[in-house]
Design a protein around this motif. Sequence first.
Motif, PDB file in Angstrom:
ATOM      1  N   HIS A 287       0.816  -1.217   0.000  1.00  0.00           N
ATOM      2  CA  HIS A 287       0.000   0.000   0.000  1.00  0.00           C
ATOM      3  C   HIS A 287       0.852   1.272   0.000  1.00  0.00           C
ATOM      4  O   HIS A 287       0.312   2.370   0.135  1.00  0.00           O
ATOM      5  CB  HIS A 287      -0.930   0.022   1.217  1.00  0.00           C
ATOM      6  CG  HIS A 287      -1.826  -1.176   1.294  1.00  0.00           C
ATOM      7  ND1 HIS A 287      -2.759  -1.450   0.333  1.00  0.00           N
ATOM      8  CD2 HIS A 287      -1.894  -2.197   2.180  1.00  0.00           C
ATOM      9  CE1 HIS A 287      -3.379  -2.579   0.643  1.00  0.00           C
ATOM     10  NE2 HIS A 287      -2.874  -3.059   1.749  1.00  0.00           N
TER      11      HIS A 287
ATOM     12  N   VAL B 228       2.865   4.344  -1.403  1.00  0.00           N
ATOM     13  CA  VAL B 228       2.708   5.149  -2.620  1.00  0.00           C
ATOM     14  C   VAL B 228       3.849   4.880  -3.612  1.00  0.00           C
ATOM     15  O   VAL B 228       3.646   4.929  -4.828  1.00  0.00           O
ATOM     16  CB  VAL B 228       2.591   6.655  -2.257  1.00  0.00           C
ATOM     17  CG1 VAL B 228       3.909   7.198  -1.710  1.00  0.00           C
ATOM     18  CG2 VAL B 228       2.118   7.483  -3.435  1.00  0.00           C
TER      19      VAL B 228
ATOM     20  N   TYR C 295       8.376   7.211   2.794  1.00  0.00           N
ATOM     21  CA  TYR C 295       6.999   7.547   2.427  1.00  0.00           C
ATOM     22  C   TYR C 295       5.979   6.920   3.385  1.00  0.00           C
ATOM     23  O   TYR C 295       5.253   7.636   4.053  1.00  0.00           O
ATOM     24  CB  TYR C 295       6.724   7.135   0.972  1.00  0.00           C
ATOM     25  CG  TYR C 295       7.558   7.940   0.013  1.00  0.00           C
ATOM     26  CD1 TYR C 295       7.218   9.247  -0.313  1.00  0.00           C
ATOM     27  CD2 TYR C 295       8.744   7.432  -0.520  1.00  0.00           C
ATOM     28  CE1 TYR C 295       7.997  10.015  -1.152  1.00  0.00           C
ATOM     29  CE2 TYR C 295       9.541   8.192  -1.368  1.00  0.00           C
ATOM     30  CZ  TYR C 295       9.162   9.483  -1.679  1.00  0.00           C
ATOM     31  OH  TYR C 295       9.935  10.253  -2.492  1.00  0.00           O
ATOM     32  N   CYS C 296       5.945   5.590   3.468  1.00  0.00           N
ATOM     33  CA  CYS C 296       4.878   4.979   4.285  1.00  0.00           C
ATOM     34  C   CYS C 296       5.274   4.848   5.757  1.00  0.00           C
ATOM     35  O   CYS C 296       4.444   4.451   6.579  1.00  0.00           O
ATOM     36  CB  CYS C 296       4.455   3.635   3.702  1.00  0.00           C
ATOM     37  SG  CYS C 296       5.661   2.315   3.916  1.00  0.00           S
TER      38      CYS C 296
ATOM     39  N   LEU D 252      -3.406   5.661  -0.354  1.00  0.00           N
ATOM     40  CA  LEU D 252      -2.053   5.082  -0.338  1.00  0.00           C
ATOM     41  C   LEU D 252      -1.210   5.675   0.791  1.00  0.00           C
ATOM     42  O   LEU D 252      -1.266   6.881   1.053  1.00  0.00           O
ATOM     43  CB  LEU D 252      -1.349   5.331  -1.674  1.00  0.00           C
ATOM     44  CG  LEU D 252      -1.904   4.548  -2.861  1.00  0.00           C
ATOM     45  CD1 LEU D 252      -1.255   5.017  -4.153  1.00  0.00           C
ATOM     46  CD2 LEU D 252      -1.707   3.038  -2.676  1.00  0.00           C
ATOM     47  N   GLU D 253      -0.422   4.835   1.435  1.00  0.00           N
ATOM     48  CA  GLU D 253       0.414   5.286   2.542  1.00  0.00           C
ATOM     49  C   GLU D 253       1.633   6.029   1.991  1.00  0.00           C
ATOM     50  O   GLU D 253       2.299   5.523   1.092  1.00  0.00           O
ATOM     51  CB  GLU D 253       0.830   4.080   3.389  1.00  0.00           C
ATOM     52  CG  GLU D 253      -0.378   3.433   4.037  1.00  0.00           C
ATOM     53  CD  GLU D 253      -0.131   2.069   4.644  1.00  0.00           C
ATOM     54  OE1 GLU D 253       1.003   1.772   5.019  1.00  0.00           O
ATOM     55  OE2 GLU D 253      -1.103   1.300   4.723  1.00  0.00           O
ATOM     56  N   GLY D 254       1.882   7.218   2.512  1.00  0.00           N
ATOM     57  CA  GLY D 254       2.995   8.039   2.014  1.00  0.00           C
ATOM     58  C   GLY D 254       2.563   9.007   0.930  1.00  0.00           C
ATOM     59  O   GLY D 254       3.386   9.771   0.414  1.00  0.00           O
ATOM     60  N   ALA D 255       1.271   9.009   0.580  1.00  0.00           N
ATOM     61  CA  ALA D 255       0.790   9.864  -0.515  1.00  0.00           C
ATOM     62  C   ALA D 255       0.990  11.350  -0.197  1.00  0.00           C
ATOM     63  O   ALA D 255       1.336  12.135  -1.082  1.00  0.00           O
ATOM     64  CB  ALA D 255      -0.676   9.569  -0.803  1.00  0.00           C
TER      65      ALA D 255
ATOM     66  N   ARG E  52       3.321  12.714   1.637  1.00  0.00           N
ATOM     67  CA  ARG E  52       4.740  13.073   1.506  1.00  0.00           C
ATOM     68  C   ARG E  52       5.120  13.176   0.026  1.00  0.00           C
ATOM     69  O   ARG E  52       5.904  14.021  -0.381  1.00  0.00           O
ATOM     70  CB  ARG E  52       5.624  12.049   2.226  1.00  0.00           C
ATOM     71  CG  ARG E  52       6.992  12.595   2.552  1.00  0.00           C
ATOM     72  CD  ARG E  52       7.791  11.637   3.415  1.00  0.00           C
ATOM     73  NE  ARG E  52       7.303  11.515   4.770  1.00  0.00           N
ATOM     74  CZ  ARG E  52       7.563  12.375   5.747  1.00  0.00           C
ATOM     75  NH1 ARG E  52       8.321  13.417   5.512  1.00  0.00           N
ATOM     76  NH2 ARG E  52       7.092  12.185   6.957  1.00  0.00           N
TER      77      ARG E  52
ATOM     78  N   ALA F  56      -3.409   3.686   6.051  1.00  0.00           N
ATOM     79  CA  ALA F  56      -3.326   3.344   7.474  1.00  0.00           C
ATOM     80  C   ALA F  56      -2.144   4.030   8.139  1.00  0.00           C
ATOM     81  O   ALA F  56      -1.803   3.721   9.274  1.00  0.00           O
ATOM     82  CB  ALA F  56      -3.195   1.826   7.625  1.00  0.00           C
ATOM     83  N   ASN F  57      -1.520   4.981   7.447  1.00  0.00           N
ATOM     84  CA  ASN F  57      -0.286   5.562   7.983  1.00  0.00           C
ATOM     85  C   ASN F  57      -0.525   6.666   9.009  1.00  0.00           C
ATOM     86  O   ASN F  57      -0.486   6.421  10.201  1.00  0.00           O
ATOM     87  CB  ASN F  57       0.590   6.055   6.818  1.00  0.00           C
ATOM     88  CG  ASN F  57       1.931   6.584   7.270  1.00  0.00           C
ATOM     89  OD1 ASN F  57       2.473   6.101   8.250  1.00  0.00           O
ATOM     90  ND2 ASN F  57       2.452   7.582   6.594  1.00  0.00           N
ATOM     91  N   GLN F  58      -0.766   7.884   8.581  1.00  0.00           N
ATOM     92  CA  GLN F  58      -0.786   9.016   9.512  1.00  0.00           C
ATOM     93  C   GLN F  58      -2.034   9.871   9.338  1.00  0.00           C
ATOM     94  O   GLN F  58      -2.621   9.917   8.247  1.00  0.00           O
ATOM     95  CB  GLN F  58       0.446   9.901   9.263  1.00  0.00           C
ATOM     96  CG  GLN F  58       1.731   9.363   9.856  1.00  0.00           C
ATOM     97  CD  GLN F  58       1.867   9.706  11.345  1.00  0.00           C
ATOM     98  OE1 GLN F  58       1.266  10.650  11.863  1.00  0.00           O
ATOM     99  NE2 GLN F  58       2.655   8.915  12.048  1.00  0.00           N
TER     100      GLN F  58
END
Lengths: 156, 307
Positions: free
Chosen positions: A114, A116, A141-142, B108-111, B113, B130-132
């Motif tokens: 998942h 990015v 990133y994640c 999406l995780e990190g999107a 950033r 599910a990240n931040q």
Amino acid sequence: MSTIEQQLQVSAIKSGTVIDHVRAGQALTIVRLLNLAAQHKTVTIGMNLPSRKMGHKDLIKVANYELPPEEANRVAILAPDADINIIANYKIKNKFKVSIPSLIERLIVCPNPHCVSNHEPMGSKFATLHRGETVAVRCWYCEKTFTQDEIVDYRV
Amino acid sequence: MPTNFRNRDILSISEFSKADILKVLEHAQRLKAARRPTLLQGQVLGSCFFEPSTRTRLSFESAMQHLGGGVIGFADPNATSTKKGETLYDTIKIVSGYADVITIRHYLEGAARRAAEASDKPIINCGDGANQHPTQTLIDLFTIAECQKKLNRLNVALVGDLKYGRTVHSLAQALVHFNATLYLVAPDALQLPTQASRELREQGVRFSCHRTIEEVIAKVDILYLTRIQEERFGDPLDYERVKNAFVLSNKQLGRARPNLRILHPLPRVHELLPEVDATPYAQYFEQAHNGLFVREALLGLVLGKLK
């Protein structure tokens, strides 16, 4: 088995680079990532060689090519114990150990499906975290942390 | 010393120092006490929601309008060029030409950033998979400080889905600055992931794991409830076994401390019975309301209008 005998097992080179003490099973990935077989360079690989230090190890020899330390460090996460020997006229001209950089860019495929970085046309970026003897990496990133064993794929 | 917030991206609670957190809370408190209807006049918020949201999107848009600014954006990515295959990077690059600050929610995780790399305008993460979800954590902290009159040395129970719930991970991370004692209440299958508990241990946080609310109710100042997500369970029977252990009713509140307050990021399903709403312990609607002031404070800070 002596070091010389071991090295002879995969034939000596007159000049070039010997990457020794590569974790068993990682040699082919390193050759691919460093593009060592490009431009018709002669590459000799030994896999699962007996090693007193590591049990089993891989060994890579590249003729007529001097691997720059920064290139070697780029893949150090795959082979943190590797020794790089620069050979000239059958003798070791220079020897150094790899060191894992604090930031690893465009190398690791993030194991998080998942993330990015697995969905956009972009590079990956990981910070290294030293935990005693082991090294973990944290995705920029994640923000997930992975051990070396959890990294399953690399970007060419 | 708090960081200078002007033009700063708000991506992860881990990037907030204690001084940063306190600065946001102080401004939120001032904005709650006295409105500033012209503070962001002439500024535009780009609201980019690639995933559904009620509270976060509406409270940010409302915050911008309360401060005199305007809002553009979308709540359905199917109505944008994303549908045609445009990358997130390009979409954000375009919006950054039209807006002064961008809020983004993405699956999406990190999107967020990644979005920050595309934009020279500040990006505020409104949830990336599910990240931040850093603004939710700041709202939680604001509400805790408001109802307990302090943030330091509180006993906080985090209850429900501690494995997948991003709000509890971020809140636990932020509470590290305030010497909290954490009680982690969850079924074994939904306890805090090893990585998160290792990080808490490394940071010297006092915490213990529990299976029922009854075990901790008499000890805590804050009961932070989250929804147990049925869809996370492979076997529906497993869900049936645990779901009732985490339904909070008035019966369980008999041994509560008088200063106990219940927080929930909402939406609730059946883990928090409506009968609790009428008790003095219920703080969750006020918590949602506080989202407006905390988000006003963040907009004012990153746009350089609050110091």
